[in-house]
Design an enzyme around this catalytic site. Structure first.
Site, mmCIF file in Angstrom:
data_model
loop_
_atom_site.group_PDB
_atom_site.id
_atom_site.type_symbol
_atom_site.label_atom_id
_atom_site.label_comp_id
_atom_site.label_asym_id
_atom_site.label_seq_id
_atom_site.Cartn_x
_atom_site.Cartn_y
_atom_site.Cartn_z
ATOM 1 N N GLU A 19 5.245 11.114 -1.165
ATOM 2 C CA GLU A 19 5.999 10.199 -0.322
ATOM 3 C C GLU A 19 7.061 9.455 -1.118
ATOM 4 O O GLU A 19 8.026 8.963 -0.560
ATOM 5 C CB GLU A 19 5.126 9.160 0.401
ATOM 6 C CG GLU A 19 4.115 9.726 1.362
ATOM 7 C CD GLU A 19 3.361 8.623 2.076
ATOM 8 O OE1 GLU A 19 4.008 7.819 2.775
ATOM 9 O OE2 GLU A 19 2.135 8.555 1.924
ATOM 10 N N GLU A 71 0.887 -1.164 0.000
ATOM 11 C CA GLU A 71 0.000 0.000 0.000
ATOM 12 C C GLU A 71 0.924 1.213 0.000
ATOM 13 O O GLU A 71 1.256 1.762 1.043
ATOM 14 C CB GLU A 71 -0.918 -0.024 1.219
ATOM 15 C CG GLU A 71 -2.174 0.823 1.055
ATOM 16 C CD GLU A 71 -1.879 2.315 0.964
ATOM 17 O OE1 GLU A 71 -1.734 2.843 -0.168
ATOM 18 O OE2 GLU A 71 -1.774 2.953 2.004
#
Length: 359
Positions: A146, A137
């Site tokens: 990110e 994930e």
């Protein structure tokens, strides 16, 4: 998506340009995921959880008697599901001390004979064999914030068998024109902040004999970036969408490269479908696909347009988009939108460019 830590600290390099302190960046990024409260936030996301659960158990033939690598296992739940779906072996890689909690959870759920939790990064760890499935994930705000997909790509290139599968297997990024009152609210917040600054300047002059007004321009620029030029996490109602959405990026997780996602650029046409609306922002969201499963719609990102534009049915908005990793912190993204209104009557408005920061 989950809340995220602040960006890495930057320091001046030999030429005076900012450079990323990679150790600080690493610490800031990973420390957040080492806490159970943060893992709980993600585990309470039913859309996320239901999508992965369905993908694994509806496609158990991809897992049965197979070797699985879970990149960034966190609490270990995807690894546990993989074992429950029949995997022969699951390597659950986790960079933070959450790895110990993942081991405890594996023991409590009776899968320690299958799930091996490895604390470390996929860039550094070694596995004794190639894997049939990589599950992770990895998605951040607007998919790529990110930069965790870099690690998934690394894992894929190092460990995935030629006929292996990725969970998820595909991803798309979307943009749509929307109406929203958020821009007005943010302008009000900016005005309040500047009024407060004005009072501060006045009081500092009166009480301490120092004129701070020379910093007013910098203070306003700082707050404009925060209030008007940073994307906003917001739930989007369908009636806010005033035109056709467009895909600005599609990715095949089996073939995507780091270079491919380092910069995202797109030009799309967004036809307006509502009369008399005001184009106040662009909504950005993503969806991901799993082999054999329905697409997993995810949350939206809102990018305010300043100024907003009055639009009508039949009008079109041309949008040029770019998203580039921040030079100060590679986990953050700098974006630029150039939007240009073409009225149904044929009138063309000047292009407007606005910079956004995916914080």
């Amino acid at each position: 998506m989950a809340s995220l830590p602040n960006g890495a600290a930057a320091a001046g390099g030999p030429s005076g340009a900012p450079v990323v302190d990679k150790e600080v960046d690493f610490a800031n990024y990973f420390c957040t995921y080492a806490y159970l409260y943060h893992q709980k936030e993600m585990l309470c996301d039913r859309v996320r959880m239901d999508a992965y659960h369905s993908a694994v158990f509806r496609n158990a033939h991809h897992f049965r008697d197979k070797v699985v690598l879970d990149v960034g296992t966190g609490s270990g739940i995807l690894a546990i599901w993989s074992a429950q779906a029949g995997a022969r072996k699951v390597y659950a890689v986790e960079a933070t001390n959450m790895a110990e909690h993942a081991r405890e959870l594996a023991r409590a759920n009776g899968v320690t004979d299958i799930v091996e939790v490895i604390q470390g990064t996929v860039e550094d760890i070694e596995l004794p064999e190639k894997v049939d499935v990589i599950i992770s994930e990895w998605m951040g705000y607007f998919l790529l914030r990110e930069s965790m997909f870099d690690s998934v790509i690394c894992a894929r290139d190092r460990w995935l068998k030629p006929d292996g599968v990725m969970y998820p297997s595909h991803a798309r990024m979307w943009l749509a024109p929307i109406r929203t009152g958020l821009g007005d609210k943010k302008m009000e917040d900016l005005d309040v902040a500047m009024d407060d600054w004005g009072q501060f300047v006045e009081e500092t002059q009166v009480y301490y004999g120092v004129n701070m007004n020379v910093l007013s321009k910098a203070y306003r620029a700082e707050h404009e970036k925060f209030y008007l030029k940073s994307s906003i996490w917001n739930n989007l109602h369908p009636n806010q969408v005033i035109g056709q959405a467009a895909v600005i990026k599609e990715m095949d997780c089996l073939t995507a490269t780091v270079d491919e996602i380092r910069e995202i650029r797109a030009q799309v046409m967004l036809p307006i479908s509502l009369d008399g609306a005001r184009l106040a922002a662009l909504a950005g969201w993503f969806d991901v696909h799993f082999r054999g499963s329905k697409q997993n719609p995810a949350n939206e990102e809102v990018f305010l347009l300043t100024p907003s534009l009055k639009v009508s049915k039949g009008d079109s908005v041309n949008v040029s988009f770019s998203m580039v990793r921040s030079k100060e912190n590679h986990r953050l993204m700098d974006m630029e939108f150039t939007y240009e209104l073409h009225e149904f009557s044929g009138k063309q408005h000047p292009a407007i460019t606005t910079k956004m920061y995916l914080e």
